[in-house]
Design an enzyme around this catalytic site. Sequence first.
Site, PDB file in Angstrom:
ATOM      1  N   GLY A  12     189.282   8.775  35.740  1.00  0.00           N
ATOM      2  CA  GLY A  12     189.622   7.364  35.748  1.00  0.00           C
ATOM      3  C   GLY A  12     190.845   7.086  34.892  1.00  0.00           C
ATOM      4  O   GLY A  12     191.392   7.983  34.247  1.00  0.00           O
ATOM      5  N   ASP A  13     191.298   5.837  34.923  1.00  0.00           N
ATOM      6  CA  ASP A  13     192.458   5.388  34.125  1.00  0.00           C
ATOM      7  C   ASP A  13     193.742   6.125  34.509  1.00  0.00           C
ATOM      8  O   ASP A  13     194.636   6.295  33.688  1.00  0.00           O
ATOM      9  CB  ASP A  13     192.200   5.570  32.618  1.00  0.00           C
ATOM     10  N   GLU A  14     193.847   6.534  35.775  1.00  0.00           N
ATOM     11  CA  GLU A  14     195.009   7.325  36.187  1.00  0.00           C
ATOM     12  C   GLU A  14     196.216   6.465  36.574  1.00  0.00           C
ATOM     13  O   GLU A  14     197.291   7.005  36.850  1.00  0.00           O
ATOM     14  CB  GLU A  14     194.660   8.222  37.396  1.00  0.00           C
ATOM     15  N   ALA A  39     185.043  -1.233  35.833  1.00  0.00           N
ATOM     16  CA  ALA A  39     186.371  -0.677  36.083  1.00  0.00           C
ATOM     17  C   ALA A  39     187.427  -1.606  35.500  1.00  0.00           C
ATOM     18  O   ALA A  39     187.187  -2.795  35.323  1.00  0.00           O
ATOM     19  CB  ALA A  39     186.592  -0.511  37.583  1.00  0.00           C
ATOM     20  N   GLY A  40     188.599  -1.066  35.209  1.00  0.00           N
ATOM     21  CA  GLY A  40     189.691  -1.886  34.701  1.00  0.00           C
ATOM     22  C   GLY A  40     191.019  -1.424  35.249  1.00  0.00           C
ATOM     23  O   GLY A  40     191.347  -0.247  35.158  1.00  0.00           O
ATOM     24  N   HIS A  41     191.759  -2.332  35.870  1.00  0.00           N
ATOM     25  CA  HIS A  41     193.081  -2.018  36.394  1.00  0.00           C
ATOM     26  C   HIS A  41     194.115  -2.912  35.727  1.00  0.00           C
ATOM     27  O   HIS A  41     193.901  -4.122  35.610  1.00  0.00           O
ATOM     28  CB  HIS A  41     193.145  -2.269  37.912  1.00  0.00           C
ATOM     29  N   ARG A 144     164.700   0.104  45.492  1.00  0.00           N
ATOM     30  CA  ARG A 144     164.467  -0.910  46.532  1.00  0.00           C
ATOM     31  C   ARG A 144     163.844  -2.196  45.998  1.00  0.00           C
ATOM     32  O   ARG A 144     163.092  -2.871  46.694  1.00  0.00           O
ATOM     33  CB  ARG A 144     163.623  -0.325  47.675  1.00  0.00           C
ATOM     34  N   GLY A 303     188.409  -1.497  25.629  1.00  0.00           N
ATOM     35  CA  GLY A 303     189.318  -1.401  24.490  1.00  0.00           C
ATOM     36  C   GLY A 303     189.188  -0.094  23.727  1.00  0.00           C
ATOM     37  O   GLY A 303     189.891   0.135  22.734  1.00  0.00           O
TER      38      GLY A 303
END
Length: 428
Positions: A12-14, A39-41, A144, A303
């Site tokens: 991640g974070d790529e 997630a963070g973009h 379920r 952070g």
Amino acid sequence: MSAFIVLGAQWGDEGKGKMTDYLAEEAEVVVRFQGGNNAGHTVEVGDKQYKLHLIPSGILYDDKLNVIGNGVVVDPKALFEEINYLEGVGVKVTPEKLIISDRAQLIMPYHKTLDVLKEKARGKNDIGTTGKGIGPCYTDKFERCGIRVCDLMHEDVFKEKLEENIRMKNEYITKVLGGEPLSFSEILNEYLEFAKKLRPFVQDTSVKVYDNIKENKTVLFEGAQGMLLDIDYGTYPYVTSSNTTAGGVCSGIGVGPNMVTNAVGITKAYTTRVGKGPFPTELIDETGDWIREKGHEYGVTTGRSRRCGWLDLVIVKTAARVSGLTSLAVTKIDTLAGLEKLKVCVGYKFDGKVIDYFPASLEDLAKCEPVYEDFDGWDDSVAEARTYEELPENAKKYLNRIAEFTDTKISIIGVGPKREQTIRIDSI
């Protein structure tokens, strides 16, 4: 017909946010198919920076349809906070620009409570959860007993399912985890208000995406996290709770594999990861600190500082194999500018032999010693390059080795955080 996937090829974070934003210019529909607001973009357009968590990156364009698919877990509170944030910085979010699957699971307050209390109970064996309720929500999905968006659209159904869940969850929270019980009436009233606001955005997104593909519109499937956080192929248990690989697209939105034409893997020119778990090429020294500070390697969502290390091509090659990547986008080569010498991992020494795959067992992985190749560095002029020819020769050699080792062509190179700091060298 063109439907392609953008995936993280590491932990991640790529730089998926920037690359998705860049590629969204070519798309008419942008789709999230897994994960949640964990997630963070970060996307930079001109002098503005946007931080996204749940809403697809295509929302920054006025003419794109953005889709949150059934494989995503939706926290309504976080969703509307993000919508308010975007509206506040001048980005319109309307039902014409954003639709949400009626089959998506809802993150409830008890999911977040369980996430925090269970992580605390693990003590030194904690897995580094964001505490946003993602894992417990996916757990309910597979047990379920989860509550879906379509349930929230029917007050009587929602009330019945919530009542049953509150009864069971409160017993576990209070008797096993030692927490405080949650209020049924408070959650009911809060979510019924969410229902009114959510209703205009809700529809069968599988049908909508299918119809768009059949109409020869370009569809971009936007992955969250990265391949090594995949629930099956990641460094289990230090993973997320969904399938982050290409296979997650079909089940996470409801389209057949024959409808996906390409898959782009995003990789940094080095490696980072957040939280616990193995990291063969980690640099616990001044070089690692230097990369962290120059690359601003701190989580968008939490952070937390990211652990930094040399580029591990074993990881990227594994991602290419598992997700059938048709090309790579290599980001942040500008961050490495200024280092005189660089190393790239091209294998692991394990049990007296060299392997080029990622072991499933963390115990085996702990025994692996990286096998490195050395490269000469380049200077800061790389950030000014706008064509492949303008890149420093040493940077070209570095990139060529990535493509050669992974047997995957490089289609895009990122030389900085802004949209215009992107070099396109091939089709995806």
